[in-house]
Design a protein around this motif. Structure first.
Motif, PDB file in Angstrom:
ATOM      1  N   ASP A 118       3.302 -13.668  -5.015  1.00 37.14           N
ATOM      2  CA  ASP A 118       3.996 -12.375  -5.098  1.00 37.14           C
ATOM      3  C   ASP A 118       3.025 -11.256  -5.484  1.00 37.14           C
ATOM      4  O   ASP A 118       3.105 -10.135  -4.954  1.00 37.14           O
ATOM      5  CB  ASP A 118       5.136 -12.450  -6.125  1.00 37.14           C
ATOM      6  CG  ASP A 118       6.247 -13.381  -5.673  1.00 37.14           C
ATOM      7  OD1 ASP A 118       6.327 -13.660  -4.458  1.00 37.14           O
ATOM      8  OD2 ASP A 118       7.030 -13.840  -6.544  1.00 37.14           O
ATOM      9  N   GLU A 119       2.112 -11.527  -6.395  1.00 38.75           N
ATOM     10  CA  GLU A 119       1.124 -10.526  -6.772  1.00 38.75           C
ATOM     11  C   GLU A 119       0.227 -10.157  -5.594  1.00 38.75           C
ATOM     12  O   GLU A 119      -0.131  -8.984  -5.402  1.00 38.75           O
ATOM     13  CB  GLU A 119       0.276 -11.058  -7.933  1.00 38.75           C
ATOM     14  CG  GLU A 119       1.043 -11.186  -9.243  1.00 38.75           C
ATOM     15  CD  GLU A 119       0.165 -11.749 -10.354  1.00 38.75           C
ATOM     16  OE1 GLU A 119      -1.009 -12.078 -10.060  1.00 38.75           O
ATOM     17  OE2 GLU A 119       0.655 -11.856 -11.504  1.00 38.75           O
ATOM     18  N   GLU A 177       2.109  -7.759  -3.182  1.00 40.03           N
ATOM     19  CA  GLU A 177       2.215  -6.383  -3.670  1.00 40.03           C
ATOM     20  C   GLU A 177       0.893  -5.642  -3.539  1.00 40.03           C
ATOM     21  O   GLU A 177       0.871  -4.423  -3.330  1.00 40.03           O
ATOM     22  CB  GLU A 177       2.666  -6.397  -5.129  1.00 40.03           C
ATOM     23  CG  GLU A 177       4.098  -6.885  -5.322  1.00 40.03           C
ATOM     24  CD  GLU A 177       4.499  -6.900  -6.780  1.00 40.03           C
ATOM     25  OE1 GLU A 177       3.652  -6.519  -7.623  1.00 40.03           O
ATOM     26  OE2 GLU A 177       5.643  -7.308  -7.089  1.00 40.03           O
ATOM     27  N   GLU A 237       3.810  -0.485   1.654  1.00 34.50           N
ATOM     28  CA  GLU A 237       5.124  -0.385   1.027  1.00 34.50           C
ATOM     29  C   GLU A 237       6.235  -0.684   2.018  1.00 34.50           C
ATOM     30  O   GLU A 237       7.234  -1.311   1.685  1.00 34.50           O
ATOM     31  CB  GLU A 237       5.304   1.023   0.452  1.00 34.50           C
ATOM     32  CG  GLU A 237       4.380   1.317  -0.710  1.00 34.50           C
ATOM     33  CD  GLU A 237       4.634   2.697  -1.287  1.00 34.50           C
ATOM     34  OE1 GLU A 237       5.548   3.383  -0.748  1.00 34.50           O
ATOM     35  OE2 GLU A 237       3.955   3.066  -2.261  1.00 34.50           O
ATOM     36  N   LEU A 279       6.250  -4.447   2.772  1.00 38.01           N
ATOM     37  CA  LEU A 279       6.739  -5.153   1.598  1.00 38.01           C
ATOM     38  C   LEU A 279       8.241  -4.988   1.445  1.00 38.01           C
ATOM     39  O   LEU A 279       8.961  -5.940   1.072  1.00 38.01           O
ATOM     40  CB  LEU A 279       6.022  -4.625   0.350  1.00 38.01           C
ATOM     41  CG  LEU A 279       6.355  -5.323  -0.970  1.00 38.01           C
ATOM     42  CD1 LEU A 279       6.006  -6.803  -0.896  1.00 38.01           C
ATOM     43  CD2 LEU A 279       5.606  -4.648  -2.122  1.00 38.01           C
TER      44      LEU A 279
END
Length: 400
Positions: A337-338, A341, A346, A349
């Protein structure tokens, strides 16, 4: 929680006393040894049980004779075996060859008829046995000396081999023709261990051949004294053939022996067997037992350590570096998940999160029973309700 399979030493277990131990450790010499009292106790119990069983069988069959002589009793003497179980397989080819183990008390009686299979020419060995230098008492036991060529010509059929097997009590074979004789005699002689030919050196007593004279060594004939000594040694020994497995059975005595005699034979066999025929010696021995042909086994020695090598033993239980499986899976998902991101735009995501949310919502809906394989629509539910009401009598509907 499952226990670890790794062998771990426990100081508390080592200090804990054990009642009636079958393993005796000594400070010097071999790390293990037999307990003479335990061996004799087991031998006495086995002999007593076998004699009672034999007596009961005779009384039941009505074959007990009051005029039976000692020779008949000797013929019906039952063997007693030592069973050896190891922790790992015996795979050394040198240890698997048949070898004689000397016994303090012989298991072969005096009144036996012996047949010897020899290397050709058989006349040389017949003359050797007939020599004046050959002990007369031993000569009287040897009924026949048979060369390899004559054996193959005269005993080709199965019936003739069976007849030869029944004529003599003990068979011996020149160790130079052991493999050839075994292939020819087959299952008739080697199917069981009852009358399997005993290998002997018929070159005993002869001078050592010079280097490079292999042919001369093959045709060598021993001396009467040397060959007689070999035959006597074979009559006062038992033979072992270590099979490439975990279990081996060795004849160590007979029912007519006393428990003390059995104890001495067992100790002599175990000492030589463990020292010369088992890899890792005592550390590879799992258990030692004695038994009769149809009895259960009585233990005389049991292993105290499961391992054969100290290097296989850990002082402490191993510690897992990454914890259990659940923590590892959660750590991996958090790192993924990191990464999303940091690396994704954006917009991308947001699309991934929206897609993931729809998937989670549909999963929860299926789990709760709404919209799943067993769910029905509102229209179909109302139709079923109307059909159910129509099947109910009007009087019951009005009263409700």
């Amino acid at each position: 929680m499952a226990k670890s399979k790794t062998l771990v030493k426990s100081k508390k277990e080592e200090k804990k006393p054990v009642e009636a131990p079958l393993t005796t450790k000594v400070a010097n010499g071999t790390p293990y040894q037999l307990d003479p009292a335990q061996v004799e106790k087991a031998a006495a119990a086995l002999v007593s049980h076998m004699r009672k069983h034999a007596q009961a069988q005779e009384e039941k069959a009505g074959k007990k004779s009051l005029v039976a002589d000692e020779d008949d009793a000797e013929d019906n003497d039952q063997p007693i075996f030592l069973n050896v179980a190891t922790k790992t397989h015996v795979h050394d080819s040198q240890r698997l060859k048949p070898t004689k183990l000397p016994l303090p008390h012989p298991i072969i009686g005096d009144n036996v008829r012996i047949c010897i299979f020899t290397k050709d020419p058989q006349r040389a060995y017949k003359d050797l046995v007939a020599s004046d230098s050959f002990p007369a008492p031993l000569r009287s036991k040897i009924g026949r000396v048979l060369g390899l060529d004559k054996l193959k010509k005269k005993y080709k059929s199965y019936e003739s081999k069976r007849q030869l097997l029944a004529e003599y009590d003990i068979f011996m074979v020149d160790d130079r023709i052991l493999k050839i004789a075994a292939d020819f005699l087959g299952k008739t002689f080697y199917g069981t261990k009852a009358k399997r030919p005993l290998p002997i050196r018929l070159t005993a007593g002869a001078p050592s051949p010079e280097k490079g004279s292999a042919k001369k060594a093959e045709n060598m004939v021993g001396t009467p004294q040397g060959v007689a000594k070999e035959i006597e040694a074979a009559l006062h020994a038992t033979y072992v053939s270590m099979s490439p497995s975990l279990n081996t059975s060795i004849k160590v005595g007979t029912l007519s022996m006393t428990p003390a005699q059995l104890k001495q034979n067992i100790e002599a066999v175990v000492e030589r067997l463990v020292d010369r025929h088992i890899e890792h010696k005592w550390r590879n021995v799992r258990r030692l037992e004695i038994k009769g042909p149809t009895t259960k086994s009585l233990p005389i020695w049991l292993f105290d350590e499961m391992w054969t090598d100290e290097a296989q033993v850990l002082e402490h239980a191993p510690v897992l570096g990454l914890g259990n499986g659940g923590d590892k899976k959660g750590e991996k998902k958090r790192k993924w998940d990191e990464w999303e991101e940091e690396m994704l735009d954006e917009e991308e995501l947001a699309q991934i999160k929206e897609k993931r949310a729809r998937k989670n919502k549909s999963s929860k809906k299926e789990a709760s029973g709404d919209g799943g394989a067993g769910a029905i629509s509102k229209e179909k539910r109302s139709k079923l309700k109307k059909a159910a009401l129509q099947s109910v009598p009007e009087a019951l509907v009005a009263s409700s």
